[in-house]
Each structure stands twice: as structure tokens, then as C-alpha cells.
Design a protein around this motif. Structure first.
Motif, PDB file in Angstrom:
ATOM      1  N   ALA A   1      35.333 -16.490 -24.941  1.00 26.48           N
ATOM      2  CA  ALA A   1      35.581 -17.354 -23.776  1.00 26.48           C
ATOM      3  C   ALA A   1      34.549 -17.084 -22.675  1.00 26.48           C
ATOM      4  N   GLU A   2      34.154 -15.821 -22.534  1.00 26.00           N
ATOM      5  CA  GLU A   2      33.094 -15.500 -21.564  1.00 26.00           C
ATOM      6  C   GLU A   2      31.777 -16.148 -21.980  1.00 26.00           C
ATOM      7  N   HIS A   3      31.507 -16.167 -23.268  1.00 24.62           N
ATOM      8  CA  HIS A   3      30.290 -16.808 -23.767  1.00 24.62           C
ATOM      9  C   HIS A   3      30.325 -18.302 -23.469  1.00 24.62           C
ATOM     10  N   VAL A   4      31.476 -18.932 -23.686  1.00 25.54           N
ATOM     11  CA  VAL A   4      31.619 -20.356 -23.378  1.00 25.54           C
ATOM     12  C   VAL A   4      31.272 -20.609 -21.913  1.00 25.54           C
ATOM     13  N   ALA A   5      31.866 -19.825 -21.045  1.00 26.92           N
ATOM     14  CA  ALA A   5      31.634 -20.019 -19.609  1.00 26.92           C
ATOM     15  C   ALA A   5      30.157 -19.851 -19.250  1.00 26.92           C
ATOM     16  N   ALA A   6      29.530 -18.820 -19.797  1.00 27.76           N
ATOM     17  CA  ALA A   6      28.128 -18.559 -19.469  1.00 27.76           C
ATOM     18  C   ALA A   6      27.218 -19.668 -19.991  1.00 27.76           C
ATOM     19  N   LEU A   7      27.484 -20.144 -21.195  1.00 25.43           N
ATOM     20  CA  LEU A   7      26.638 -21.191 -21.777  1.00 25.43           C
ATOM     21  C   LEU A   7      26.822 -22.514 -21.038  1.00 25.43           C
ATOM     22  N   ARG A   8      28.063 -22.826 -20.672  1.00 24.55           N
ATOM     23  CA  ARG A   8      28.300 -24.053 -19.905  1.00 24.55           C
ATOM     24  C   ARG A   8      27.545 -23.988 -18.575  1.00 24.55           C
ATOM     25  N   ALA A   9      27.625 -22.844 -17.931  1.00 21.74           N
ATOM     26  CA  ALA A   9      26.926 -22.685 -16.646  1.00 21.74           C
ATOM     27  C   ALA A   9      25.420 -22.779 -16.832  1.00 21.74           C
TER      28      ALA A   9
END
Lengths: 202, 203
Positions: free
Chosen positions: B93-101
Motif C-alpha cells: 500500500a505504501e508502494h501504491v501511494a508513492a507511485l501514484r504521487a
């Protein structure tokens, strides 16, 4: 991007034939900051040779540690199988990195004289844990700096395997398999070399 | 199952903005910059439109992994494996957030999550599926690293890829498998990854 500087190129290439300890020490001096610095005119191939020799030196240390671990009486059963696997992988890494240096026209660093505390199973595992996590961080730190595509492909293929190795050792010691959380942290040569030097005899 | 796996993954409770900043900082740290701003500027300067596509592709995989672990949590799992699923899922989920950003910072639009279907009715099948997914994730990130033009993004992707490799190892340990099947991890192209995960995409 950089002008070819014959002096720097010669200096790097001559360093690469030095003994492992000397090569590592020279790398610490020669690499300076890890930032791209146009003032430091270094031939691309020589820069890549320096990086690969740095990785090679770390692989030599890991390989030697696993060889000595297998020579000791401390590892049996599944742990012994793990040590064998790790040793086999590091040997393959040594071979691949050595070949890469040849292709770049450089001279491979010599195998350093390693010194490890081999007093117990836990001491050996702790050293392995340190070296593998260090190695993973070292590869991560260098991957953006590599110029040659072939060298980058090799480094990437090895980097993730070192991470798998590190995770295995972390788990054996009841430590986090992801010690820095969701994002791995890169380490610079400046950060790695002093730690690597701890395991090299003078 | 190894005791080490239970204690293996540390969970850090962080706010969403902290995830994003942490991701940016993780990339920035590779180049000695202390703040996220140089990373963003550098990435914008160097990234081609292709980089947005690469990140969006990685994002799809992270959605997949997040969803896999989320759904696994609804199965009857041993406490060790349940905890592993929770902790790995939190990191995905942290990876999702970072990639979206990162995609937004590059002026792109983050893709939405596809619908997934995971054939897993029990712990054994979950772990087998998770191993395949994590291994493919490693190979996908290895391919992504080669496809990215921006050096900053390459470093950031490799920082996530390393964690995926650690995840793969943790799952393999939970199954009593060797952590690294080969001395050199494969690289997969986007096409190869899409083919590999197609069975998990709901049409």
C-alpha cells in the motif's frame, strides 16, 4: 557527457589491478563524492570498472565468509544448504563481474584477504547478515550511476538476489526482512567501504 | 514455519503524506539531496513520457499485490501467515501511494486499479500464489529499472524492487522453499509481466 581524461582513466585502470584491500582504499579516495561531478573527468568505462570492482570486492568477501562457514562445524541441515546456495550464488556473481570488467577493458580487483570472527554459528550469521544487507544497499546505491547497459543489466540481476539473501539471513536471526520498511535505502561507497574494511586483513 | 518470519517484517504506521514523502526521500537520498524537491525537479527534467507509463505499470502490480494480501486476510490463515500478509500488504500500500504521487508529480495521471481475481481458497494456495506474484514483481521491477530514463526514478524503482525481492524471500521462507531460485534474477518486459498476471485480471 564527460571529456575523456587520459590521466584519470589510467589512474583508475591501474588501481584495478591492485590487491583487494588497496583497491577498496583507493576507491574510497578516488571516487570522492558519489554525485556526478563534471570537474572529475572520468572515462565512462573506467567509471564503470571502478563500480564493478567495488561490487566484486564485496562479493569476494561474502564468498569467503560462506566458504569458511561451510568449513566450520556450525552449520547442518537446512542452514548448511542455505550456506551452500549462498556460496554458489556469490561465486557466480564473482565470475560474472570479473567477465564484465574484462569486457570494459579493465583489470579485475584481486581477492581481498578476509578476516572474520568464526567463533560461533551466531557470529558467522551476524557477519553474513551485515555483509548481505550492506551489499544490497551498495548495489542499490550504484545502480543509478552505471553507464553501460550490459553492466546495468548484470547489476540489477544481482541486486535483487542479494536482497533475497539478506532477507534469509535476517529471518534466521529473527530480524526484520525489510529493515528499512517499504523502501530500501541506498548506501554510498563512502558509507560501505569503512564497513567492508572491517573484514579485510591488512 | 520459521519463527523468523513472524517477527520478520516491521510495520510502520504512517500517514499517507508521510508515505509519499518517504518514497520521494528514498529516491532523493540516492543522490545526496536532503529534500524531495530536487528529486521532483530532477525527475521532471529527465523523465520522458515513457517514464510515466513505466511507473503506471508498476502501480498496476502494486495494486495487485495490495489486493492479494487484503483478500488473503479473509482466509483462515495461521497467525504467522496472517501477520505476514498484513505486513507485506501494508508495504505494498505504501508502494501504491508513492507511485501514484510520483506519476502526479511527473504531470501524469495514475491509473485506477483493475479488478482482480485470486484463485486461493486456503493458506497453501495463497502462499503459492503470493510466491509467483512476488517473484514476477521482482522481475517486473528489474525490467522497469532498465526502461526508465530518469536516473532518480531508476533509483527509486530499484529501492522498491529490492523490497519486493525481500518479500519474495519471506514468502518462500514461509513455504520452506529456497529464497533465491537462481544467482541472477530475471528481467521481464512489460509484455511478459502482463502475460504472466493476465489470469489474475478479471475481465
Amino acid at each position: 557527457m564527460y571529456s575523456v581524461d587520459g590521466t584519470s582513466r589510467k589512474r583508475f585502470l591501474s588501481l584495478m589491478g591492485a590487491s583487494g584491500a588497496a583497491a577498496l582504499g583507493a576507491l574510497a579516495a578516488g571516487c570522492g563524492s558519489d554525485d556526478d561531478d563534471p570537474e572529475r573527468a572520468v572515462d565512462d568505462a573506467a567509471a564503470d570498472v571502478a563500480i564493478v570492482n567495488y561490487a566484486l570486492s564485496l562479493e569476494f568477501l561474502e564468498l569467503e565468509l560462506y566458504r569458511r562457514a561451510l568449513d566450520s562445524d556450525f552449520f547442518n541441515g537446512s542452514e548448511r544448504e542455505l550456506m551452500k546456495t549462498l556460496a554458489d550464488h556469490e561465486q557466480q556473481h564473482v565470475d560474472a563481474l570479473t567477465a564484465a570488467i574484462g569486457k570494459l577493458g579493465g583489470r579485475p580487483a584481486k581477492r581481498p584477504q578476509a578476516k572474520f570472527d568464526l567463533g560461533s554459528r551466531v557470529t558467522i550469521l551476524k557477519t553474513a547478515y551485515r555483509l548481505e544487507n550492506l551489499g544490497a544497499a551498495a548495489y542499490l546505491g550504484q545502480v543509478p550511476r552505471i553507464r553501460d547497459r550490459g553492466v546495468l543489466e548484470a547489476a540489477i540481476a544481482i541486486h535483487s538476489v542479494e536482497a533475497r539473501h539478506a532477507a534469509a539471513l535476517n529471518a534466521l536471526l529473527d530480524k526484520d526482512v525489510t529493515p528499512t520498511g517499504a523502501f530500501a535505502k541506498p548506501a554510498s561507497m563512502r558509507q560501505v567501504l569503512p564497513v567492508a574494511q572491517l573484514f579485510i586483513a591488512r | 514455519m520459521s519463527r523468523g518470519v513472524e517477527a520478520a517484517v516491521e510495520v510502520r504506521a504512517m500517514t499517507r503524506s508521510a508515505f509519499v514523502l518517504r518514497g520521494a526521500l528514498a529516491a532523493g537520498a540516492a543522490f545526496g539531496s536532503a529534500t524531495a524537491a530536487p528529486f521532483v525537479r530532477g525527475a521532471l527534467a529527465q523523465a520522458g513520457g515513457g517514464d510515466v507509463a513505466v511507473l503506471n505499470f508498476a502501480l498496476m502490480l502494486e495494486y495487485l499485490e495490495t489486493e492479494l494480501y487484503e483478500r488473503a486476510g479473509r482466509l483462515a490463515l495461521s497467525s504467522d501467515v496472517a501477520r505476514l500478509a498484513r505486513e507485506l500488504g501494508a508495504q505494498e500500500a505504501e508502494h501504491v501511494a508513492a507511485l501514484r504521487a510520483a506519476v502526479r508529480q511527473l504531470g501524469g495521471r495514475p491509473e485506477r486499479t483493475p479488478a482482480f481475481t485470486f484463485p486461493m481458497s486456503d493458506e497453501k494456495r495463497f502462499l503459492s500464489l503470493a510466491q509467483s506474484v512476488e517473484d514476477v514483481g521482482v522481475y517486473a521491477y528489474n525490467g522497469a529499472i532498465l526502461a526508465l530514463r530518469s536516473k532518480e526514478l531508476l533509483g527509486a524503482a530499484a529501492g522498491i524492487g529490492q523490497v519486493e525481492a525481500r518479500h519474495a524471500a519471506a514468502i518462500r521462507l514461509a513455504r520452506g522453499m529456497t529464497v533465491a531460485p537462481r544467482a541472477f534474477d530475471k528481467t521481464m518486459t512489460e509484455r511478459q509481466v502482463r502475460d504472466a498476471v493476465r489470469p489474475l485480471l478479471e475481465d
